[in-house]
Design an enzyme around this catalytic site. Structure first.
Site, PDB file in Angstrom:
ATOM      1  N   GLU A  33       0.872  -1.153   0.000  1.00 36.82           N
ATOM      2  CA  GLU A  33       0.000   0.000   0.000  1.00 36.82           C
ATOM      3  C   GLU A  33       0.923   1.220   0.000  1.00 36.82           C
ATOM      4  OE1 GLU A  33      -2.649  -0.169   3.318  1.00 36.82           O
ATOM      5  OE2 GLU A  33      -3.472   1.824   2.904  1.00 36.82           O
ATOM      6  N   ARG A 258       4.932 -12.623  10.018  1.00 37.09           N
ATOM      7  CA  ARG A 258       5.686 -11.444   9.631  1.00 37.09           C
ATOM      8  C   ARG A 258       7.004 -11.382  10.371  1.00 37.09           C
ATOM      9  NH1 ARG A 258       2.266  -7.146   9.277  1.00 37.09           N
ATOM     10  NH2 ARG A 258       3.814  -5.614   9.806  1.00 37.09           N
ATOM     11  N   LYS A 268       4.524   0.807   9.386  1.00 41.22           N
ATOM     12  CA  LYS A 268       4.634   2.079   8.676  1.00 41.22           C
ATOM     13  C   LYS A 268       4.042   3.217   9.499  1.00 41.22           C
ATOM     14  CE  LYS A 268       3.025   0.177   4.919  1.00 41.22           C
ATOM     15  NZ  LYS A 268       2.420   0.011   3.589  1.00 41.22           N
TER      16      LYS A 268
HETATM   17  P1  ATP Z   1       2.707  -2.036   8.005  1.00 42.47           P
HETATM   18  O1  ATP Z   1       2.142  -2.836   9.124  1.00 42.47           O
HETATM   19  O2  ATP Z   1       4.136  -1.700   8.166  1.00 42.47           O
HETATM   20  O3  ATP Z   1       1.888  -0.862   7.622  1.00 42.47           O
HETATM   21  P2  ATP Z   1       1.479  -3.431   5.911  1.00 42.47           P
HETATM   22  O4  ATP Z   1       1.294  -4.886   5.969  1.00 42.47           O
HETATM   23  O5  ATP Z   1       0.304  -2.585   6.148  1.00 42.47           O
HETATM   24  O6  ATP Z   1       2.700  -3.044   6.808  1.00 42.47           O
HETATM   25  P3  ATP Z   1       1.649  -3.310   3.101  1.00 42.47           P
HETATM   26  O7  ATP Z   1       2.106  -2.207   2.238  1.00 42.47           O
HETATM   27  O8  ATP Z   1       0.219  -3.679   3.074  1.00 42.47           O
HETATM   28  O9  ATP Z   1       2.111  -2.967   4.560  1.00 42.47           O
HETATM   29  O10 ATP Z   1       2.545  -4.590   2.870  1.00 42.47           O
HETATM   30  C1  ATP Z   1       2.866  -5.123   1.624  1.00 42.47           C
HETATM   31  C2  ATP Z   1       3.209  -6.555   1.803  1.00 42.47           C
HETATM   32  O11 ATP Z   1       4.294  -6.707   2.694  1.00 42.47           O
HETATM   33  C3  ATP Z   1       2.043  -7.325   2.384  1.00 42.47           C
HETATM   34  O12 ATP Z   1       1.890  -8.507   1.648  1.00 42.47           O
HETATM   35  C4  ATP Z   1       2.463  -7.590   3.798  1.00 42.47           C
HETATM   36  O13 ATP Z   1       1.939  -8.807   4.248  1.00 42.47           O
HETATM   37  C5  ATP Z   1       3.984  -7.632   3.699  1.00 42.47           C
HETATM   38  N1  ATP Z   1       4.591  -7.238   4.963  1.00 42.47           N
HETATM   39  C6  ATP Z   1       4.397  -6.098   5.642  1.00 42.47           C
HETATM   40  N2  ATP Z   1       5.063  -6.106   6.801  1.00 42.47           N
HETATM   41  C7  ATP Z   1       5.728  -7.288   6.857  1.00 42.47           C
HETATM   42  C8  ATP Z   1       6.603  -7.903   7.807  1.00 42.47           C
HETATM   43  N3  ATP Z   1       6.955  -7.297   8.935  1.00 42.47           N
HETATM   44  N4  ATP Z   1       7.081  -9.129   7.521  1.00 42.47           N
HETATM   45  C9  ATP Z   1       6.759  -9.739   6.385  1.00 42.47           C
HETATM   46  N5  ATP Z   1       5.953  -9.230   5.455  1.00 42.47           N
HETATM   47  C10 ATP Z   1       5.423  -8.010   5.669  1.00 42.47           C
HETATM   48 MG    MG Z   2      -1.398  -3.207   4.882  1.00 39.46          MG
END
Ligand code: ATP
Ligand code: MG
Length: 557
Positions: A33, A258, A268
């Site tokens: 995102e 994760r 983020k």
């Molecule tokens: P955040 O919690 O930091 O906002 P998010 O999951 O909302 O992270 P996205 O941009 O939706 O961020 O993530 C893109 C991809 O990266 C998704 O498939 C998510 O599952 C993966 N991802 C995000 N954080 C992690 C993590 N700590 N470990 C492994 N994969 C991750």
């Molecule tokens: Mg997300």
């Protein structure tokens, strides 16, 4: 990759390939995102998705899940693309945006309304929360749930045209308010949002919810293995429901744990707070766990990929120690970074019996890499050594320079401390030594030994530099684990950055470019700061120290 650790997703994909599933194709995607910069956790997902596609001759799409309109997204989109490329992965012509699917998602919503599977609801978000129920208590059906298909079509159309204010109406899936899974209790599919979108402009004033858009986006792209983090496990029945009701291609969703890293945060939202509240200088602050930050710090893509492979892929949440990441960085830099000499806290040494001249000595660029060759290092009468390497009254265990003591200067000569010069306050300003010309570049012909070899820089040839030393951004191992009445920012390490000015660097680094990496002998790995370093006033970041906490790391592997 050097190390292959257990990865249950790899096994699933390999099994599917062997069974000829999906016509023997593997299509994955990385779906960020664009609401922040990528961090080390994302690297794990990138390595996994792109890595599997590479391994099984498939494709990995880069898809921006940009269902939520917001003003600053372009900066994030650009940074995400740069970071994925930097990690070493390429999506070719497979760059997609969920916003490209807004038309199709809308049509599918209409289809669900016609199937009697979706309805327009007038409950406010607050009321909806009350109706939703809890984990132990069933939800209550919305009074608008029984609207006719015709009325729903009409209202949804008018939502699209912007006739209703934000928050007054939503489109909801008609599933089951009594479901044990709260995600299935008539989730919202669309809400009104009179906001401009970074790609679709003002075309839409209703936007799909992430859960409504995500599975269908994967489906449109023909994704075979939709790999996501564990928190989406509970959403899977909902994704399945949409795909089944719509009767479209059904990717296989696989969840993994994760990555959490010690002494930092990988959310983020929290990283944005660190930036906005000025705890760091920006998303690319070298202390940040963002890819932009660790790149600037000097970490290599190879090291990060290797780290991601080493931590493996599992189903259980865990906290990976920062020491493992640092170990991987060190391991790669040890093989690739040229070794040079730099003095971070200079002490002036005068070689009293050395003539007023300069000479050039041979120094080995990297003993780990025979192809790296040698270079010439200037030596002269006045040198700098590290303050730590001298003691006027040394304890027994101190083997470095002290009055009357002889040590080796790396690649140069044995020197012996004859006396020290002090200022009016009794502070040492110079150390006076003599050298033995017979020890040039090696050992003493008479076989006498010294117990220490020091690094040094010739004073008249040295480059002045600023050096930035880093410690972890948080003092607490798990800053996400916030005690009552505290905020995660309370655990920020006040000593995470130490700036040293007036450091002395050997002149071979005169033309070092942004991002170039070196080992400063005995001090660690350093890189030229890509933001603040200027010709004539270089700035170096310490990437990582030389210290290996072996016992700890062995346990982690
Ligand atoms: P955040 O919690 O930091 O906002 P998010 O999951 O909302 O992270 P996205 O941009 O939706 O961020 O993530 C893109 C991809 O990266 C998704 O498939 C998510 O599952 C993966 N991802 C995000 N954080 C992690 C993590 N700590 N470990 C492994 N994969 C991750
Ligand atoms: Mg997300």
């Amino acid at each position: 990759m050097e190390t292959q650790v257990s990865n249950f997703i790899r096994s699933i994909v390999a099994g599917d390939m062997a069974a000829g599933k999906n016509n023997g194709k593997v299509i994955t995607r990385f779906p960020p995102e664009p609401n922040g910069y990528l961090h080390i956790g994302h690297a794990k997902s990138i390595c996994l998705n792109f890595g599997l596609a590479e391994e099984f001759n498939g494709h990995c799409n880069l898809r921006f899940d940009d269902t939520n309109p917001s003003k600053e997204e372009q900066e994030y989109v650009d940074s995400i693309m740069a970071d994925v490329r930097w990690l070493g992965f390429e999506w070719g012509d497979r760059l997609y945006y969920a916003s490209d699917y807004f038309g199709r998602l809308y049509d599918w919503a209409v289809q669900l309304i016609k199937q009697g599977k979706a309805y327009v609801c007038d409950l406010s978000f607050e009321e909806m929360r009350q109706y939703r129920g809890t984990l132990t208590e069933a939800g209550k059906e919305s009074p608008y749930r029984t609207r006719s298909v015709e009325e729903n079509i009409d209202l949804f159309e008018r939502m699209r045209k912007g006739e209703f204010p934000d928050g007054s109406k939503t489109l909801r899936a008609k599933i089951d308010m009594r479901s044990g899974n709260i995600n299935m209790r008539d989730p919202v599919m669309y809400r009104s949002k009179h906001e401009e979108h970074h790609r679709t402009g003002n075309k839409w004033c209703i936007y799909p919810m992430y859960d409504y858009a995500h599975g269908q986006s994967d489906s449109i792209e023909g994704v075979t293995h939709s790999i996501c983090t564990l928190e989406y496990e509970d959403h899977r029945p909902l994704y399945d429901w949409y795909l089944d009701e719509l009767g479209i291609h059904h990717p296989q969703q696989i969840e993994f744990a994760r990555l959490n890293l010690s002494h930092t945060v990988v959310s983020k939202r929290k990283l944005l707070r660190l930036v906005n509240e000025g705890y760091v200088s920006g998303w690319n602050d070298p202390r940040m766990p963002t890819l932009a930050g660790i790149r600037r710090r000097g970490y290599t893509p190879e090291a990060i990929r290797n780290f991601c492979e080493r931590v493996g892929v599992g189903k259980k949440e865990s906290l990976v120690d920062m020491a493992l990441l640092e170990f991987c960085v060190r391991e790669h830099l040890n093989k690739t970074a040229p070794r040079v000499m730099a003095v971070l806290r200079p002490f002036k040494v005068v070689i009293t019996n050395y003539p007023d001249q300069e000479e050039y000595l041979d120094a080995i660029n990297n003993p780990e890499d025979p192809d790296a060759g040698t270079r010439k290092v200037p030596f002269s009468k006045v040198l700098y050594i590290e303050q730590d390497d001298f003691m006027e009254n040394p304890p027994k265990q101190f083997f470095r320079l002290a009055p009357g003591r002889e040590v080796r200067l790396r690649y140069a000569y044995f020197i012996k401390c004859e006396n020290v010069v002090k200022d009016d306050h009794g502070e040492i300003t110079e150390i006076h030594c003599t050298y033995d010309p017979a020890t040039r570049g090696g050992d003493a012909p008479d076989g006498r030994k010294v117990k220490a070899t020091l690094h040094w820089v010739s004073a008249q040839h040295a480059i002045d530099a600023e050096v930035r030393l880093y410690d972890t951004l948080f003092t607490k191992e798990e800053p996400d684990d916030v005690e009552e009445g505290k905020d995660f920012t309370d655990y920020i390490n006040p000593k995470s950055l130490e700036i040293r000015n007036g450091c002395k660097i050997e002149p071979s680094l005169k033309d070092a470019k942004h991002g170039d990496r070196f080992q400063f002998e005995r001090l660690g790995y350093f890189c030229v700061d890509a933001v603040d370093s200027k010709p004539g006033s270089p700035v170096f970041n310490r990437t990582v120290t030389l210290k290996d906490e072996w016992a700890k790391i062995q346990k982690m592997l």
